[in-house]
Design an enzyme around this catalytic site. Structure first.
Site, PDB file in Angstrom:
ATOM      1  N   THR A   1      33.658 -97.989  47.080  1.00 12.60           N
ATOM      2  CA  THR A   1      34.737 -98.564  47.887  1.00 12.60           C
ATOM      3  C   THR A   1      35.292 -99.807  47.200  1.00 12.60           C
ATOM      4  O   THR A   1      34.569-100.779  46.964  1.00 12.60           O
ATOM      5  CB  THR A   1      34.218 -98.897  49.300  1.00 12.60           C
ATOM      6  OG1 THR A   1      33.757 -97.671  49.882  1.00 12.60           O
ATOM      7  CG2 THR A   1      35.307 -99.487  50.179  1.00 12.60           C
TER       8      THR A   1
ATOM      9  N   LYS B   1      37.211 -95.033  46.334  1.00 11.42           N
ATOM     10  CA  LYS B   1      37.792 -95.049  47.693  1.00 11.42           C
ATOM     11  C   LYS B   1      38.622 -96.320  47.875  1.00 11.42           C
ATOM     12  O   LYS B   1      38.154 -97.425  47.557  1.00 11.42           O
ATOM     13  CB  LYS B   1      36.662 -95.017  48.728  1.00 11.42           C
ATOM     14  CG  LYS B   1      37.108 -95.135  50.192  1.00 11.42           C
ATOM     15  CD  LYS B   1      35.922 -94.885  51.120  1.00 11.42           C
ATOM     16  CE  LYS B   1      36.276 -94.919  52.595  1.00 11.42           C
ATOM     17  NZ  LYS B   1      36.258 -96.251  53.192  1.00 11.42           N
TER      18      LYS B   1
ATOM     19  N   TYR C   1      28.875-100.269  48.066  1.00 13.31           N
ATOM     20  CA  TYR C   1      29.542-101.569  48.047  1.00 13.31           C
ATOM     21  C   TYR C   1      29.013-102.259  46.816  1.00 13.31           C
ATOM     22  O   TYR C   1      27.813-102.520  46.694  1.00 13.31           O
ATOM     23  CB  TYR C   1      29.251-102.372  49.322  1.00 13.31           C
ATOM     24  CG  TYR C   1      30.284-102.098  50.383  1.00 13.31           C
ATOM     25  CD1 TYR C   1      31.632-102.121  50.065  1.00 13.31           C
ATOM     26  CD2 TYR C   1      29.927-101.822  51.691  1.00 13.31           C
ATOM     27  CE1 TYR C   1      32.602-101.856  51.024  1.00 13.31           C
ATOM     28  CE2 TYR C   1      30.885-101.553  52.647  1.00 13.31           C
ATOM     29  CZ  TYR C   1      32.219-101.572  52.294  1.00 13.31           C
ATOM     30  OH  TYR C   1      33.169-101.309  53.230  1.00 13.31           O
TER      31      TYR C   1
ATOM     32  N   HIS D   1      41.156 -98.097  54.442  1.00 16.03           N
ATOM     33  CA  HIS D   1      39.969 -98.538  55.183  1.00 16.03           C
ATOM     34  C   HIS D   1      40.259 -98.570  56.694  1.00 16.03           C
ATOM     35  O   HIS D   1      39.774 -99.416  57.437  1.00 16.03           O
ATOM     36  CB  HIS D   1      39.564 -99.935  54.697  1.00 16.03           C
ATOM     37  CG  HIS D   1      38.094-100.219  54.757  1.00 16.03           C
ATOM     38  ND1 HIS D   1      37.263-100.100  53.678  1.00 16.03           N
ATOM     39  CD2 HIS D   1      37.297-100.637  55.770  1.00 16.03           C
ATOM     40  CE1 HIS D   1      36.029-100.452  54.021  1.00 16.03           C
ATOM     41  NE2 HIS D   1      36.029-100.771  55.301  1.00 16.03           N
TER      42      HIS D   1
ATOM     43  N   SER E   1      26.699 -95.286  54.193  1.00 19.62           N
ATOM     44  CA  SER E   1      27.241 -96.578  53.744  1.00 19.62           C
ATOM     45  C   SER E   1      26.151 -97.431  53.105  1.00 19.62           C
ATOM     46  O   SER E   1      24.998 -97.419  53.553  1.00 19.62           O
ATOM     47  CB  SER E   1      27.819 -97.315  54.957  1.00 19.62           C
ATOM     48  OG  SER E   1      28.020 -98.672  54.657  1.00 19.62           O
TER      49      SER E   1
HETATM   50  C1  LIG Z   1      33.177 -99.748  62.158  1.00 18.92           C
HETATM   51  C2  LIG Z   1      33.597 -99.327  60.779  1.00 18.92           C
HETATM   52  C3  LIG Z   1      32.758 -99.609  59.703  1.00 18.92           C
HETATM   53  C4  LIG Z   1      33.112 -99.177  58.431  1.00 18.92           C
HETATM   54  N1  LIG Z   1      32.245 -99.350  57.404  1.00 18.92           N
HETATM   55  C5  LIG Z   1      32.557 -98.886  56.170  1.00 18.92           C
HETATM   56  C6  LIG Z   1      31.623 -98.974  55.117  1.00 18.92           C
HETATM   57  O1  LIG Z   1      30.506 -99.434  55.290  1.00 18.92           O
HETATM   58  N2  LIG Z   1      32.008 -98.513  53.901  1.00 18.92           N
HETATM   59  C7  LIG Z   1      33.253 -97.978  53.675  1.00 18.92           C
HETATM   60  O2  LIG Z   1      33.573 -97.593  52.544  1.00 18.92           O
HETATM   61  N3  LIG Z   1      34.142 -97.855  54.673  1.00 18.92           N
HETATM   62  C8  LIG Z   1      33.825 -98.284  55.905  1.00 18.92           C
HETATM   63  N4  LIG Z   1      34.700 -98.123  56.924  1.00 18.92           N
HETATM   64  C9  LIG Z   1      35.981 -97.430  56.669  1.00 18.92           C
HETATM   65  C10 LIG Z   1      35.844 -95.909  56.861  1.00 18.92           C
HETATM   66  O3  LIG Z   1      35.060 -95.349  55.840  1.00 18.92           O
HETATM   67  C11 LIG Z   1      37.210 -95.207  56.828  1.00 18.92           C
HETATM   68  O4  LIG Z   1      37.900 -95.560  55.663  1.00 18.92           O
HETATM   69  C12 LIG Z   1      38.053 -95.547  58.058  1.00 18.92           C
HETATM   70  O5  LIG Z   1      37.254 -95.541  59.216  1.00 18.92           O
HETATM   71  C13 LIG Z   1      39.193 -94.546  58.226  1.00 18.92           C
HETATM   72  O6  LIG Z   1      40.031 -94.926  59.257  1.00 18.92           O
HETATM   73  P1  LIG Z   1      40.006 -94.252  60.723  1.00 18.92           P
HETATM   74  O7  LIG Z   1      38.642 -94.445  61.246  1.00 18.92           O
HETATM   75  O8  LIG Z   1      41.015 -95.028  61.508  1.00 18.92           O
HETATM   76  O9  LIG Z   1      40.414 -92.826  60.551  1.00 18.92           O
HETATM   77  C14 LIG Z   1      34.366 -98.522  58.211  1.00 18.92           C
HETATM   78  C15 LIG Z   1      35.199 -98.247  59.303  1.00 18.92           C
HETATM   79  C16 LIG Z   1      34.812 -98.626  60.581  1.00 18.92           C
HETATM   80  C17 LIG Z   1      35.716 -98.266  61.733  1.00 18.92           C
HETATM   81  C1  LIG Z   2      28.081-105.957  58.319  1.00 16.84           C
HETATM   82  C2  LIG Z   2      28.445-105.369  57.042  1.00 16.84           C
HETATM   83  C3  LIG Z   2      29.821-105.004  57.024  1.00 16.84           C
HETATM   84  C4  LIG Z   2      30.148-104.317  55.770  1.00 16.84           C
HETATM   85  C5  LIG Z   2      31.520-103.812  55.775  1.00 16.84           C
HETATM   86  C6  LIG Z   2      31.686-102.707  56.743  1.00 16.84           C
HETATM   87  C7  LIG Z   2      33.065-102.269  56.648  1.00 16.84           C
HETATM   88  O1  LIG Z   2      33.444-101.674  55.665  1.00 16.84           O
HETATM   89  C8  LIG Z   2      33.996-102.537  57.704  1.00 16.84           C
HETATM   90  O2  LIG Z   2      35.151-102.090  57.593  1.00 16.84           O
HETATM   91  O3  LIG Z   2      33.660-103.234  58.669  1.00 16.84           O
END
Ligand SMILES: Cc1cc2nc3c(=O)[nH]c(=O)nc-3n(C[C@H](O)[C@H](O)[C@H](O)COP(=O)(O)O)c2cc1C
Ligand SMILES: CCCCCCC(=O)C(=O)O
Length: 388
Positions: A178, A260, A152, A284, A128
């Site tokens: 994303t 994405k 991002y 997401h 990420s």
């Molecule tokens: C704690 C957390 C942080 C996330 N951070 C990012 C991120 O930095 N960039 C991103 O594109 N998606 C992020 N996501 C989304 C995930 O890439 C993904 O789309 C999502 O977790 C899928 O859903 P699921 O975990 O319920 O299967 C994040 C998800 C979670 C749970």
């Molecule tokens: C602290 C940075 C958060 C960035 C976004 C992370 C993310 O995608 C999420 O779902 O949370």
């Protein structure tokens, strides 16, 4: 070659002769329960929670429940092939680690632990932009193991360009852009807990080493952390982007560009027109638009709109092997796994991530065979029935 399902099943049964009270759970929900016990409210709800009333998070799971597999019999499933080809590379399994930011709030091993688990399994790791450690550190730890970088898209084009260059220089082989998070959603648990993940753990360390980001600060993040974080909140996302801006990405990288967060078939068509290399159908994990369509429900129309012009991947709600089968039967070339691996990370760092990943792949392999299928890349919608 021994099938991974039978191998892991045998390993688990053989530990029964020597029961270890501290052995890892097999049941995925137990990993989440253990993670809940280990983590304080702030980080736990940040990971497990979703946007608003969490209807989208529920819709993601319901979309899988609403589709049932109709297994076929007597089809010689002795040898099963879980491998996939993506952007000119062959990978042993049809899963990737979803990009997840700020992993130092989950476990001290953070991104390095989860990336090393991926490397052990040959599963591509998607780092990420919001990683707690610089992307170069993750790359260095991973050696030659497959990795992609998630962008991002910052409001500051110099930061976006710098991230793309750094990713290319440190051996990432694809860029996941994303689109669904130009700002953080209305997340009620985080507001209730007054939890700002970028202030916890190592924060967003990947930004704090970026030359373009640092050039805009008067003092280094070590000297004035508050100013660095304030600046980060200003530049993190960009709500003014339009489809015309996609050209900027192509001008700044030669790597495959994968968008994405696509859910609407019209956006899928625009993405193809713009010449991107792939699409990830995702909401997401229900963390952005409360009330959005379940990701699996959105998949068939996107696949139809795209045809075979570019590969379509999906995430949001993958929990078990049969979920992977359903997504691939509906046209996904591979899936991203998110929260389950983070529960593994919370419980036992790298070892926990590997264990959860391994179990999911073993489940996939066995379930694939039991449905009468020998190859994940030959699944099609005739294997499924949609419940009314
Ligand atoms: C704690 C957390 C942080 C996330 N951070 C990012 C991120 O930095 N960039 C991103 O594109 N998606 C992020 N996501 C989304 C995930 O890439 C993904 O789309 C999502 O977790 C899928 O859903 P699921 O975990 O319920 O299967 C994040 C998800 C979670 C749970
Ligand atoms: C602290 C940075 C958060 C960035 C976004 C992370 C993310 O995608 C999420 O779902 O949370």
């Amino acid at each position: 070659m021994e099938n991974i399902g039978n191998k892991i099943q045998y390993q688990i049964y053989s530990t029964m002769q020597n029961p270890d009270p501290d052995r890892f759970p097999v049941i995925l929900e137990e990993w989440e329960e253990l993670a809940r016990k280990k983590l304080a409210d702030g980080p736990y709800y940040y990971i497990a929670g979703g946007a608003g009333s969490e209807k989208t998070m529920q819709a993601n799971l319901k979309a899988f429940t609403n589709r049932e597999v109709i297994p076929r019999m007597l089809r010689n499933v002795d040898q099963r092939d879980l491998s996939v080809d993506l952007f000119g590379q062959k990978y042993p399994f049809p899963i990737l680690q979803a990009p997840i930011g700020v992993q130092s709030i989950i476990h001290e091993e953070g991104e390095i632990g989860s990336a090393l688990a991926s490397a052990e399994m040959g599963v591509p790791y998607i780092a990420s932009s919001a990683s707690s450690v610089p992307m170069e550190k993750i790359a260095e730890a991973m050696g030659d193991a497959p990795r992609w970088f998630q962008l991002y898209w910052s409001r500051d084009p110099e930061i976006a360009a710098s991230f793309l260059k750094r990713a290319e220089n440190s051996g990432y082989s694809a860029i996941v852009v994303t689109l669904d998070t130009p700002m953080m959603a209305w997340r009620e648990y985080d507001l209730k807990n007054v939890y700002l993940p970028f202030l916890a753990g190592e924060g967003v360390g990947n930004y704090f080493t970026d030359p373009a980001f640092l050039s805009k600060l008067e003092k280094s993040p070590q000297e004035d952390p508050q100013a660095a974080v304030m600046h980060w909140t200003k530049v993190f996302g960009n709500t003014s982007l339009t489809w015309d801006d996609i050209d900027f990405l192509r001008e700044h990288t030669n790597l495959p560009i994968i968008l994405k967060g696509i859910l609407h078939e019209s956006d899928a068509k625009l993405a193809v027109e713009k010449g991107v290399d792939g699409i990830i159908v995702s909401n997401h994990g229900g963390r952005q638009v409360d009330g959005a369509v379940g990701a699996l429900d959105a998949l068939p129309k996107v696949v139809e709109a795209v045809g075979d012009k570019v590969p379509v991947l999906m995430d949001s709600g993958i929990r078990r092997g049969s979920d992977i089968i359903k997504a691939m039967a509906l046209g996904a070339k591979a899936v991203l796994v998110g929260r389950p691996l983070m529960y593994g990370l919370a419980v036992a760092g790298q070892k926990g991530v590997k264990e959860v990943m391994q179990n999911m792949l073993a489940d996939l392999d066995i379930t694939l065979g039991l449905t009468g299928q020998s190859s994940v890349s030959q699944l099609d919608p005739s294997l499924l029935r949609e419940m009314e």
